[in-house]
Design a protein around this motif. Sequence first.
Motif, short mmCIF file in Angstrom:
data_model
loop_
_atom_site.label_atom_id
_atom_site.label_comp_id
_atom_site.label_asym_id
_atom_site.label_seq_id
_atom_site.Cartn_x
_atom_site.Cartn_y
_atom_site.Cartn_z
N ARG A 265 0.81 -1.22 0.00
CA ARG A 265 0.00 0.00 0.00
C ARG A 265 0.85 1.28 0.00
O ARG A 265 0.34 2.35 -0.32
N THR A 266 2.10 1.16 0.34
CA THR A 266 2.98 2.34 0.40
C THR A 266 3.68 2.60 -0.93
O THR A 266 4.33 3.64 -1.08
N LEU A 267 3.54 1.70 -1.90
CA LEU A 267 4.27 1.83 -3.15
C LEU A 267 3.52 2.71 -4.14
O LEU A 267 2.31 2.57 -4.32
N PRO A 268 4.21 3.59 -4.84
CA PRO A 268 3.54 4.48 -5.80
C PRO A 268 2.97 3.74 -7.01
O PRO A 268 2.03 4.23 -7.65
N GLU A 269 3.52 2.58 -7.33
CA GLU A 269 3.04 1.82 -8.50
C GLU A 269 1.75 1.06 -8.23
O GLU A 269 1.07 0.62 -9.16
N VAL A 270 1.40 0.87 -6.94
CA VAL A 270 0.26 0.04 -6.56
C VAL A 270 -0.95 0.92 -6.23
O VAL A 270 -0.85 1.89 -5.48
N THR A 271 -2.12 0.55 -6.79
CA THR A 271 -3.33 1.34 -6.54
C THR A 271 -4.29 0.68 -5.56
O THR A 271 -5.02 1.38 -4.84
N ASP A 272 -4.33 -0.66 -5.54
CA ASP A 272 -5.28 -1.38 -4.69
C ASP A 272 -4.63 -2.67 -4.19
O ASP A 272 -3.89 -3.33 -4.93
N VAL A 273 -4.94 -3.02 -2.94
CA VAL A 273 -4.44 -4.26 -2.35
C VAL A 273 -5.62 -5.02 -1.77
O VAL A 273 -6.42 -4.46 -1.02
N TYR A 274 -5.72 -6.31 -2.11
CA TYR A 274 -6.81 -7.16 -1.64
C TYR A 274 -6.23 -8.30 -0.81
O TYR A 274 -5.59 -9.21 -1.32
N TYR A 275 -6.46 -8.22 0.50
CA TYR A 275 -5.99 -9.26 1.42
C TYR A 275 -6.95 -9.30 2.60
O TYR A 275 -7.23 -8.26 3.22
N VAL A 276 -7.46 -10.47 2.93
CA VAL A 276 -8.50 -10.56 3.95
C VAL A 276 -7.97 -10.28 5.35
O VAL A 276 -8.75 -10.11 6.29
N GLY A 277 -6.65 -10.20 5.51
CA GLY A 277 -6.08 -9.89 6.81
C GLY A 277 -5.95 -8.41 7.09
O GLY A 277 -5.59 -8.02 8.21
N LEU A 278 -6.26 -7.57 6.12
CA LEU A 278 -6.24 -6.12 6.34
C LEU A 278 -7.53 -5.71 7.04
O LEU A 278 -8.63 -6.08 6.62
N SER A 279 -7.40 -4.93 8.08
CA SER A 279 -8.56 -4.61 8.94
C SER A 279 -9.64 -3.82 8.23
O SER A 279 -10.78 -3.78 8.69
N ASP A 280 -9.30 -3.16 7.10
CA ASP A 280 -10.32 -2.42 6.37
C ASP A 280 -10.87 -3.20 5.17
O ASP A 280 -11.58 -2.63 4.34
N HIS A 281 -10.54 -4.48 5.09
CA HIS A 281 -11.19 -5.32 4.08
C HIS A 281 -12.69 -5.29 4.34
O HIS A 281 -13.13 -5.41 5.49
N PRO A 282 -13.53 -5.16 3.30
CA PRO A 282 -14.98 -5.01 3.51
C PRO A 282 -15.62 -6.14 4.31
O PRO A 282 -16.61 -5.91 5.01
N GLN A 283 -15.08 -7.35 4.21
CA GLN A 283 -15.65 -8.47 4.96
C GLN A 283 -14.69 -8.98 6.05
O GLN A 283 -14.70 -10.16 6.40
N TYR A 284 -13.88 -8.07 6.58
CA TYR A 284 -12.89 -8.47 7.58
C TYR A 284 -13.55 -9.12 8.80
O TYR A 284 -13.14 -10.18 9.26
N ALA A 285 -14.59 -8.49 9.33
CA ALA A 285 -15.25 -9.02 10.53
C ALA A 285 -15.88 -10.38 10.25
O ALA A 285 -15.80 -11.30 11.08
N LEU A 286 -16.51 -10.53 9.09
CA LEU A 286 -17.10 -11.82 8.73
C LEU A 286 -16.02 -12.88 8.64
O LEU A 286 -16.18 -14.00 9.17
N HIS A 287 -14.93 -12.55 7.98
CA HIS A 287 -13.84 -13.53 7.85
C HIS A 287 -13.32 -13.95 9.22
O HIS A 287 -13.10 -15.14 9.47
N GLN A 288 -13.14 -12.99 10.10
CA GLN A 288 -12.65 -13.30 11.43
C GLN A 288 -13.62 -14.20 12.20
O GLN A 288 -13.19 -15.02 13.03
N SER A 289 -14.89 -14.10 11.90
CA SER A 289 -15.89 -14.88 12.63
C SER A 289 -15.95 -16.33 12.19
O SER A 289 -16.49 -17.18 12.91
N GLN A 290 -15.41 -16.66 11.00
CA GLN A 290 -15.54 -18.02 10.51
C GLN A 290 -14.19 -18.67 10.18
O GLN A 290 -14.16 -19.84 9.76
N SER A 291 -13.10 -17.96 10.42
CA SER A 291 -11.77 -18.49 10.12
C SER A 291 -10.82 -18.15 11.26
O SER A 291 -11.04 -17.19 12.01
N THR A 292 -9.75 -18.92 11.36
CA THR A 292 -8.76 -18.65 12.40
C THR A 292 -7.48 -18.06 11.82
O THR A 292 -6.52 -17.85 12.55
#
Length: 384
Positions: A265-292
């Motif tokens: 996310r800090t790189l100028p060449e990158v515009t978007d990062v998709y990883y379920v471990g990022l706290s602002d992922h849209p389904q972060y709370a859901l993922h945490q509720s069903q996965s370890t």
Amino acid sequence: MKDFSAEVHGCHTYDATGALTTPVYLSATFRHPAFRRSTGYDYGRVANPTRTALEQTIALLEGGGRAWALSSGMAAVNLVFALCRAGDHVLLPEDLYGGTMRLANEIYSRYGIDFEYIDMRDIALARSRMRKETKLIFIETPSNPMMFVTDIRALAEIAHAHGALLAADNTFLSPHFQKPLELGADIVLESGTKYLCGHNDVICGTLTVRDADSDLAKEIELLVKSEGPNLSPMDSWLMLRSLKTLGVRVERQEESALTIAQWLRTLPEVTDVYYVGLSDHPQYALHQSQSTGCGGMISFKVKTPETAQNVLAHLKLIAFAESLGGVESLLTYPIVQTHAEMPRDLITRTGLDDRLLRLSVGLEDVEDLKEDLAQALKKAAQKG
């Protein structure tokens, strides 16, 4: 038994030799003691002792009652689709491995099965699309490659209320981080080639159900016995070897993946990062509720298609290759490699485009991986 113990020890019954590893039974057929008497093994397509040990271990890890070790992940998907009949309706997610789409659209649709693609994140939408003909809901979570998260519990309730099955592709997380059967799924499948193997040296698939004595298990057993998509004894042994390190591998990969996702996310060449471990992922709370855990898969977009394509030629440590989940880090260009057959309308709906790259984080030093990505992205951007 805890996951780590099951992974290391599996289900091997210690024989008189005291061997710690399961033998490789390279036998196509087995001798019968007498008429109408059997050792439990008759013909290698039906059962093999090495494969049985692997299947018992997989069932234990998935929290199921019966598992099958198969020749590939697509063999596992094929068995799920083979449960359907002409006139059946199947709900599939918009964001889905391209090979699964190809099997549905180009093979099984010719048998009169109606496949419908929807945004599985929208539970109300899924409920509204159920019909009396709906036989199956098939999901991936996190999805490949956009990392959408699906509510397994909610979809299990919807499926069961309509007399349908829920099948979950658990490849991106493995049973170490997520157990769909315990969340209500009827079937869990994995491309065992990926995290279960973890060494990029076996093509394998697994399929597991909750109850070994269920009608579902009996139907799958009939399909497996009749079609013969079983894993070979040698590959079964290699998979047993690999499972011994599953927990330590995926936890290290997850640790590195979070570090890399935050850094990208800090790189100028990158515009978007998709990883379920990022706290602002849209389904972060859901993922945490069903996965370890969040796994080792990251997708990210760069500014231009030219940069995405050029970066692949400048990698030094990371390999430009398909697949994922191994000890070696791999970078993939989904729109050309894993999702080439994805219909254009689904590409538009999911956001998968020609600027997207998918990274499978391996076991290399995380600083070495960052250094390789940084230099490759910088050179690619300059060239673009």
